[in-house]
Scaffold this motif. Structure first.
Motif, PDB file in Angstrom:
ATOM      1  N   ARG A  13       0.879  -1.183   0.000  1.00 10.18           N
ATOM      2  CA  ARG A  13       0.000   0.000   0.000  1.00 10.18           C
ATOM      3  C   ARG A  13       0.909   1.223   0.000  1.00 10.18           C
ATOM      4  O   ARG A  13       1.795   1.347   0.841  1.00 10.18           O
ATOM      5  CB  ARG A  13      -0.882   0.015   1.242  1.00 10.18           C
ATOM      6  N   ILE A  14       0.671   2.145  -0.940  1.00  4.31           N
ATOM      7  CA  ILE A  14       1.500   3.350  -0.982  1.00  4.31           C
ATOM      8  C   ILE A  14       0.721   4.591  -0.565  1.00  4.31           C
ATOM      9  O   ILE A  14       1.307   5.637  -0.337  1.00  4.31           O
ATOM     10  CB  ILE A  14       2.176   3.563  -2.355  1.00  4.31           C
ATOM     11  N   SER A  15      -0.600   4.491  -0.502  1.00  7.70           N
ATOM     12  CA  SER A  15      -1.442   5.547   0.065  1.00  7.70           C
ATOM     13  C   SER A  15      -2.814   4.947   0.322  1.00  7.70           C
ATOM     14  O   SER A  15      -2.993   3.739   0.180  1.00  7.70           O
ATOM     15  CB  SER A  15      -1.517   6.766  -0.865  1.00  7.70           C
ATOM     16  N   GLY A  16      -3.776   5.759   0.671  1.00 12.49           N
ATOM     17  CA  GLY A  16      -5.098   5.275   1.064  1.00 12.49           C
ATOM     18  C   GLY A  16      -5.648   4.133   0.245  1.00 12.49           C
ATOM     19  O   GLY A  16      -5.885   3.051   0.753  1.00 12.49           O
ATOM     20  N   ASP A  17      -5.854   4.365  -1.037  1.00 10.02           N
ATOM     21  CA  ASP A  17      -6.423   3.316  -1.882  1.00 10.02           C
ATOM     22  C   ASP A  17      -5.527   3.009  -3.082  1.00 10.02           C
ATOM     23  O   ASP A  17      -5.995   2.564  -4.121  1.00 10.02           O
ATOM     24  CB  ASP A  17      -7.839   3.695  -2.343  1.00 10.02           C
ATOM     25  N   GLU A  18      -4.250   3.262  -2.939  1.00 13.68           N
ATOM     26  CA  GLU A  18      -3.299   2.984  -4.018  1.00 13.68           C
ATOM     27  C   GLU A  18      -2.273   1.958  -3.549  1.00 13.68           C
ATOM     28  O   GLU A  18      -1.750   2.036  -2.449  1.00 13.68           O
ATOM     29  CB  GLU A  18      -2.601   4.264  -4.464  1.00 13.68           C
ATOM     30  N   PHE A  19      -2.033   1.003  -4.411  1.00 13.36           N
ATOM     31  CA  PHE A  19      -1.136  -0.097  -4.114  1.00 13.36           C
ATOM     32  C   PHE A  19      -0.144  -0.283  -5.242  1.00 13.36           C
ATOM     33  O   PHE A  19      -0.414   0.089  -6.380  1.00 13.36           O
ATOM     34  CB  PHE A  19      -1.936  -1.406  -3.951  1.00 13.36           C
TER      35      PHE A  19
END
Length: 92
Positions: A13-19
């Motif tokens: 996971r690189i941010s809230g809803d980004e992988f």
């Protein structure tokens, strides 16, 4: 969904809803098949998955690959939401 296709140790996971999923030693067709499987699984659960891919056959910059994938993901999101806007206009 991502971990099922790409593995727990290769999905981040690189941010809230980004992988980000890292695939090593796979050809482009294998990568795209895995991405399509994730998109299909998300669609089956009534979610939309905007995927951006980047592939490098040799030495690479991880930062450069992630930025390329990110640009592709945002283009996918834009195509999706443009389609939704068009469908709404057609109903009115």
């Amino acid at each position: 969904m991502l971990r099922a296709e790409f593995g727990r140790d290769n999905t981040y996971r690189i941010s809230g809803d980004e992988f980000v999923a890292v695939v090593i030693d796979a050809d482009t067709e294998t990568l795209l098949r895995k991405v399509r499987a994730v998109e299909k699984a998300a669609g089956g659960k009534q979610y939309h998955c905007a995927a951006g891919t980047a592939w490098s056959p040799a030495l690479f910059s991880a930062y450069g690959l992630i930025k390329t994938a990110e640009r592709n993901m945002y283009a996918s999101k834009q195509r999706y939401y443009s389609g939704k806007t068009d469908r709404r206009k057609a109903r009115t």
